[in-house]
Design an enzyme around this catalytic site. Sequence first.
Site, short mmCIF file in Angstrom:
data_model
loop_
_atom_site.label_atom_id
_atom_site.label_comp_id
_atom_site.label_asym_id
_atom_site.label_seq_id
_atom_site.Cartn_x
_atom_site.Cartn_y
_atom_site.Cartn_z
N LEU A 506 0.83 -1.21 0.00
CA LEU A 506 0.00 0.00 0.00
C LEU A 506 0.85 1.25 0.00
CD1 LEU A 506 -2.66 -1.07 2.64
CD2 LEU A 506 -3.04 -0.80 0.20
N GLY A 507 2.02 1.11 0.57
CA GLY A 507 2.89 2.29 0.63
C GLY A 507 4.10 2.01 1.47
N GLY A 509 6.48 3.74 4.52
CA GLY A 509 6.62 4.84 5.46
C GLY A 509 8.03 4.87 6.01
N GLY A 512 8.90 1.31 7.31
CA GLY A 512 8.90 0.13 6.47
C GLY A 512 7.64 0.09 5.64
N VAL A 514 3.94 -1.10 4.04
CA VAL A 514 2.61 -1.43 4.52
C VAL A 514 1.92 -2.27 3.44
CG1 VAL A 514 0.46 -0.52 5.42
CG2 VAL A 514 2.54 0.82 5.61
N LYS A 529 1.73 -3.62 8.72
CA LYS A 529 2.95 -2.82 8.60
C LYS A 529 4.12 -3.66 9.05
CE LYS A 529 2.79 1.48 9.05
NZ LYS A 529 2.61 2.87 9.38
N ASP A 624 5.82 12.86 14.23
CA ASP A 624 5.84 12.92 12.77
C ASP A 624 4.44 13.19 12.22
OD1 ASP A 624 6.97 12.94 10.27
OD2 ASP A 624 7.18 10.76 10.10
#
Length: 784
Positions: A506-507, A509, A512, A514, A529, A624
Site C-alpha cells: 500500500l505504501g 513509510g 517500512g 505497509v 505494517k 511525525d
Amino acid sequence: MASISIVFLVLSITFVAGRAQPNEPSRVRLGTSLTYPTSWPSPSHRFAFGFYPQGSGFAVGIWLVGMDTNITVVWTANRDDPPVTSKASLDFTKDGKLVLRTEQGPEQVIASGAKGPASYAVMNDSGNFVLYKNDSKITWQSFDSPTDTILQGQTLVAGAELASSLNEGDHSTGRFHLRMQTDGNLVSYPGNSGDAVSDAYWNTGTSGSGNNPHDFRFDLYLNSTGGLNLVNQSNSATVFIVNNFLISSGESNVNLNNDNNTIYRATLDVDGIFRLYSHTYDENRNVYLLLSTLRYSCDVYGFCGFNSFCTQNADQSNCHCLPGHDFVDPNRRTLGCERNFSEAGCTGGKGNAAFYNISTMENMVWGDIPYFDEIMSKEDCKSSCLEDCNCDAALFYGNSCQKQKFPLRYLRTSSNHTAFLKVGSIPKKPRLPVASDTVVITSKTAMVQIVLETLGFTVFSCVALAIFGRFIFKIRVLRYQRLLKNGNLGLPEELKRATNSFKEELGKGSFGAVYKGTLNQGKKLVAVKRLEKLVEEGEREFRAEMRAIGRTHHRNLVRLLGFCAEDSKRLLVYEYMSNGSLADLLFGAILRPDWTERLRIALDVARGILYLHEECEAPIIHCDIKPQNILMDDCWNAKISDFGLAKFLMPDQTRTFTGARGTRGYVAPEWHKNIPISVKADVYSYGIVLLEIVCCRKNIDLNASAAEEIVLSSWAYKCFAARDLYKLVIGEEVDIMSLEKMVKVGLWCIQEEPALRPSMKSAVLMLEGITEIPVPPCPTTPSM
Ligand SMILES: *[C@@H]1O[C@H](CO)[C@@H](O)[C@H](O)[C@H]1NC(C)=O
Ligand SMILES: *[C@@H]1O[C@H](CO)[C@@H](O)[C@H](O)[C@H]1NC(C)=O
Ligand SMILES: *[C@@H]1O[C@H](CO)[C@@H](O)[C@H](O)[C@H]1NC(C)=O
Ligand SMILES: *[C@@H]1O[C@H](CO)[C@@H](O)[C@H](O)[C@H]1NC(C)=O
Ligand SMILES: *[C@@H]1O[C@H](CO)[C@@H](O)[C@H](O)[C@H]1NC(C)=O
Ligand SMILES: *[C@@H]1O[C@H](CO)[C@@H](O)[C@H](O)[C@H]1NC(C)=O
Ligand SMILES: *[C@@H]1O[C@H](CO)[C@@H](O)[C@H](O)[C@H]1NC(C)=O
Ligand SMILES: *[C@@H]1O[C@H](CO)[C@@H](O)[C@H](O)[C@H]1NC(C)=O
Ligand SMILES: *[C@@H]1O[C@H](CO)[C@@H](O)[C@H](O)[C@H]1NC(C)=O
C-alpha cells in the site's frame, strides 16, 4: 586587538581630514568599491556610509561619527540579513547599482535607481545617501526607507513606519514599531501584534474623522531645529507639533535651535520608546536626550514578553515571571515566561480544581479580550476560575470577573484590579514518557500477541470487560492455541497468508512497508505494517509499547488491531483505511474538499492529537504529524496513524536527541536545537498541517507563483499581517470568519518558541470557537 586599533586609526584620519576640507561634496563614481574599514564620508565627515561592525561580522549602513570609535548607526541596508565577513565588498557597478558581494552567497542589491539608472552617488551632509541620475535628479535615497531613525530634514511619510532595532549591537528588526498611520495618527505598537487599538501603547491622538480622509493624511517631519511636525499632505502646512506630545528629559540643551553645530535625530529605541536626541559638533561632542514618548520602558506594551510583568526601579526596568512560571531564557528576560507545571486534563466536563491553587496578585492588569466577563463577587470570581478548566487566570475589577487563558500579555500595574492566577501542582510532563503497563493479555508460551478487534470499545464493552474479563482472556488463549494446532508457527505465518505473502504493497513509510491483507476468512480488510530499520529494542519494551497503543481508542486515531514480535519480525496489524491519506486529498485530488469539509478534517486531526497528548493513559508524542500520516476512512473521517512508534526509531531515549526525527517542512525548530522535545513539537507540526488544510497546498511549494509564497507558513503570516487573508484561498468560497480563526490558530501553533504555542487542548477550544484567539505574533519574531 589589531582590528580595534585599525578602526581607531582610520576614523581619526577621517576626522582630521574632515576639518581640513569641509563641505566639498565628493561624488562616488561608477565602478568604485569599498571594503571594511574604509568608508564614504559626507563632506563634513559627520556621517559616513560603509561597513560597520555588527555582531561577529559587519553590516552596511550609515552612521554618525562620534568620538573615537563610538558611532551611532542611523540606517542599515537589508537590516535583517545576516552579518557579512570583513572580506565582503560594496561595489557601485558600471550600470549604477550598489551591490554587496560576499564570499558565501549571491550578490545582493543594496540600492538601484528607482527612477532610471544612477550615474553617481553622494553621501550627503544631511545623513542621506543619494543616487543621482546623469541629469542630477535623485533616483534613490536612503531617506526614503528609514529603519529606526529619522534625521533632521527627513520625512516619515503617511503609511510608513520605523521599526526598533533588536538590541544596541544588532540593528536588525526588533520588537516595536512606530507607524505614521494614514488616518493621521502617529502610533507605537509592539511588532507583529496585529496593530489593534488595544495594542497601541502611545499615540498622538491626531486621527481625523473628516469627510475627506485625505485632509488628515500627515507626514512626520523632523525639521532643522529639532521640531517634530505633522505636515498636512494636502497643503504641506504644519498641523501638529509632535514635541508637544512628548515628555521633556530636562536636559539643558532643550532650547531648540541650530547653529550648524547640532544634528537632531529621532529614533525608535530598542525598548520601544521614540526619543529625540541632539548631537553637538563643537569641541566636546555630546549627545543629549531631549524628549521621549514615554518615561519608562515598563510603560511599553510587550517590553516584558508573555506571562511576565515589569517593575521600575529608578531607570531600571526589570521583567519578572508570574507565579508558576519560569523564564523561557533566563539570560534574555524580556523574552517572557512559560509555565513550570502541566495542565490537568479537562475531560468529561469535570473540573480539575484539585490540581490547582489560586495565586492572587493585587493591582495587576493585562491586555486581550477575556472569553468570559460577568458580574460576581471577588470570592466567586476566584472559585469560578478554579473550577473552570478553561480558565488560566481571572481579573477582578469593580464587580466584574473576566476569565482568560494563557498566555497573558501586556501585564502592568493598575490600581483596584485583582488578578487570580491558577498555579498547578503537576510537574511538567517528562519529555518522552514510557507507557505504563496495566492491562496484560498474554499467554505463557506466547511469542505472539494479538489484541484483536473482538476488544470492541463501546460503552458496553467497558462493563463487559469488567464482568467477563476472565472469559475474554480464555477465548484469547483458546484462539491462539487453535492457530498453533492448525500447524501455524505463529502469527507471522498467519499474517503472511493474510497478506498473500505481502503481495499488495500500500505504501512505504519511515518504518517500512505497509501491505493490504484480510483476516477472518477474507471478511475484514487490514493493513499490515512490517517494521524495518528499528533500533534494537527489548522484546518486553516493544510489547509494552504496543499494548499501550492497542489500548488507545479514539475516532481520530487509526486502530492497532494486533501485533506480533518474534525474533526480528515485527508486524503491526491496523484497521484498513480505504480513502488514502490527507496528502492525497489535499495535494493530489482534482477537486479540493470544500471548506466545511476542511474545517471538519482540521478539527478531527486536532482531536486525535489531543487524545494522544492528554487523554490516553500515558501521553504519546507522535513526532511525525504530517498529511501523509493522516488517513481517511470509509466515511472520510481523518485518523492519525503511526503514533507511538517514534521512540523505536530513536537512538537513545534518555538523551536529548538532536538528529532530526520527523519530516522536513513539518518538524519543529527545537529538533535542530539542543532543547528537549515536548508535545509542543507535535503542536508545531499540526500548525503546518492546519495551514496546508486551509490552503490545499504544501508548506513548501517551489512552484509558487511568487518568491514570497514559496513557504506557506511565512506567506500566511504576511497575508494575515496585511489583512489579506483572502489571498490564501483565491477563487474559493470560504467563510471569512472561520478562515481567520484557522489561520490564527495555525500561526500560534507554529511559533518558534515552544512555550508560546498553545496546548492541543487550547488549539481545539480555539478552533471550536469556545475561547477567544489572541492576535498571533510573527512565528519567527526575533527577540531581544
Ligand atoms: C557612545 O555614545 C553613546 C551615545 O550614543 C554614549 O551613551 C556612550 O557613553 C558613548 N561611549 C563612549 C565610549 O564614548
Ligand atoms: C544634502 O544636504 C544639504 C545640507 O545638509 C541639504 O540642504 C540637502 O537637502 C541635502 N540633499 C538631500 C538630497 O538630502
Ligand atoms: C543620460 O542618460 C541617458 C540614457 O541613460 C541618455 O539618453 C542621456 O543622453 C544622458 N544625458 C546626459 C546629459 O548625459
Ligand atoms: C489639510 O489641507 C486641506 C487642504 O488645504 C484642508 O482642507 C484640510 O482641512 C487640512 N487638514 C487639517 C487637519 O488641517
Ligand atoms: C521647526 O518646528 C518647530 C515646531 O513646529 C518650529 O517652532 C520651528 O520654527 C521650526 N523650525 C524651522 C527652521 O522651521
Ligand atoms: C549654517 O550654514 C549655512 C550654509 O551651510 C550658512 O548659510 C549659515 O549662515 C550657517 N549658520 C550659522 C549660524 O553658522
Ligand atoms: C514553579 O515556580 C514556582 C515559583 O513561581 C516555584 O515555587 C515552584 O517550585 C516551581 N515549580 C517547579 C516544578 O519548578
Ligand atoms: C495548595 O496549597 C496548599 C497550601 O500551600 C498545599 O498544601 C497544596 O498542596 C496546594 N495544592 C496544589 C494543587 O498545589
Ligand atoms: C480605587 O478604589 C478607591 C476606593 O474604592 C477609589 O477611591 C479610587 O479612585 C480607585 N482608583 C481607581 C484608579 O479607580
